[in-house]
Design a protein around this motif. Structure first.
Motif, PDB file in Angstrom:
ATOM      1  N   ILE A 279       1.150  -1.134  -0.136  1.00 46.60           N
ATOM      2  CA  ILE A 279      -0.015  -0.409   0.182  1.00 46.60           C
ATOM      3  C   ILE A 279       1.055   1.155   0.129  1.00 46.60           C
ATOM      4  O   ILE A 279       0.366   1.804  -0.891  1.00 46.60           O
ATOM      5  N   SER A 280       1.939   1.312   0.444  1.00 46.45           N
ATOM      6  CA  SER A 280       2.398   2.396   1.053  1.00 46.45           C
ATOM      7  C   SER A 280       2.806   2.011  -0.175  1.00 46.45           C
ATOM      8  O   SER A 280       4.093   3.523  -1.090  1.00 46.45           O
ATOM      9  N   VAL A 281       3.552   1.561  -1.206  1.00 47.18           N
ATOM     10  CA  VAL A 281       5.146   1.759  -2.834  1.00 47.18           C
ATOM     11  C   VAL A 281       3.773   1.652  -3.992  1.00 47.18           C
ATOM     12  O   VAL A 281       4.032   3.095  -4.587  1.00 47.18           O
ATOM     13  N   PHE A 282       2.260   1.539  -3.563  1.00 45.91           N
ATOM     14  CA  PHE A 282       1.647   1.444  -4.814  1.00 45.91           C
ATOM     15  C   PHE A 282      -0.085   1.975  -4.823  1.00 45.91           C
ATOM     16  O   PHE A 282       0.135   2.662  -5.748  1.00 45.91           O
ATOM     17  N   TYR A 283       0.203   2.806  -3.729  1.00 40.29           N
ATOM     18  CA  TYR A 283      -1.154   3.432  -3.184  1.00 40.29           C
ATOM     19  C   TYR A 283      -0.724   4.695  -2.802  1.00 40.29           C
ATOM     20  O   TYR A 283      -1.033   5.901  -3.422  1.00 40.29           O
TER      21      TYR A 283
END
Length: 297
Positions: A279-283
């Motif tokens: 979530i941190s990387v892609f969102y």
């Protein structure tokens, strides 16, 4: 001290994480958790995707500080849960007064800790001590609260009902709003399991204010209640996540009753960690370059 806003913000975040670690270790010590369990609680509560996006990326150190103080306050309440209250309980007033001048959202949720201790304690004298400690925190913070209350007249704070955004499902808030359903539901399920496993059923009284809040938030009744409807999604989600992690880690031996369950928990923790990082990387958006307006401000 540093002559730089950027450096001051960076150093303060490191200090906040250090204080958060100390707080979880203190809680682990008073609640009977070992160092590994305490470390896990620290990582689950302070290193999840919500904290990365809401606190680190947005630079909301005040929200982070309120969360750190929340853990210290809970550790103190848990320590005195089954002990007679003495003069050292005055620390609760100091901690909560610091929360009052830091960030109101986590602070209002933390009021449940005083309610928990108040209802759990035997005897009128002990209950009065808890109430006096709660009221004393407002006196200690009165130097700031006076101006804050006066400023509400010209502020949009009360009319800006951030909590009602739980009904939005745009791309920006889809994951968080899904968690506003999932997290309180998991919390209530964990509390039901904990109640079935409790040796002392009366302990449920201590968690009753959190349980009531969990039911109200799951049913979205909080969007109709003043103050509670002004609290955004992140503090609620982190509030329930904290108690889920605390109970499951503290009662780890009761959870791990078989090899299959242990494996399921192990794989679940790994998948939850991967999901949080994903979530941190892609969102969660990465840091953006400052615009001319940003630089002017």
């Amino acid at each position: 001290l540093f002559g730089s806003v950027t450096m001051a913000a960076f150093i303060s975040m490191i200090l906040l994480y250090a204080l958060g670690f100390i707080a979880t270790m203190a809680l682990g010590r008073v609640s009977g958790m070992n160092k590994m369990q305490s470390t896990m609680l620290f990582l689950i509560f302070f290193a999840n995707a919500s904290v990365v996006g809401n606190t680190i990326r947005n630079g909301r150190q005040h929200a982070m500080l309120a969360s750190v103080l929340f853990v210290f306050l809970f550790a103190l309440m848990w320590y005195y849960k089954d002990k007679k209250i003495d003069y050292r309980f005055g620390l609760a007033s100091i901690i909560y007064s610091l929360m009052l001048v830091t960030h109101y959202q986590e602070t209002f949720l933390a009021a449940t800790l005083f309610a928990s201790t108040f209802f759990y304690k035997h005897g009128l004298k002990e209950k009065i001590k808890v109430m006096v400690s709660f009221l004393a925190s407002f006196i200690l913070a009165s130097w700031w609260l006076k101006g804050f209350i006066e400023g509400l007249k010209t502020s949009s704070l009360l009319s800006f009902q951030e909590g009602k955004r739980v009904f939005e499902f745009s791309k920006e808030v889809a994951i968080m709003n899904t968690m506003t359903i999932v997290m309180p539901l998991i919390f209530l399920c964990v509390m039901w399991w904990y109640y079935k496993k409790m040796k002392e059923k009366r302990e449920l009284i201590f968690f009753m204010p959190m349980i009531i809040l969990g039911i109200l938030y799951l049913l979205k009744i909080t969007t109709l209640i003043p103050i509670l409807r002004n609290i955004s999604q992140d503090p609620y989600v982190l509030f329930f996540l904290f108690f889920i992690a605390f109970i499951l880690l503290r009662e780890e031996n009761k959870v791990s009753t078989s090899d299959k369950v242990r494996k399921l928990i192990a794989y679940g923790l790994v998948m939850a960690s991967i999901g949080s990082v994903a979530i941190s990387v892609f969102y969660t958006p990465f840091f953006e370059k400052s615009t001319p307006l940003d630089k002017e401000i």
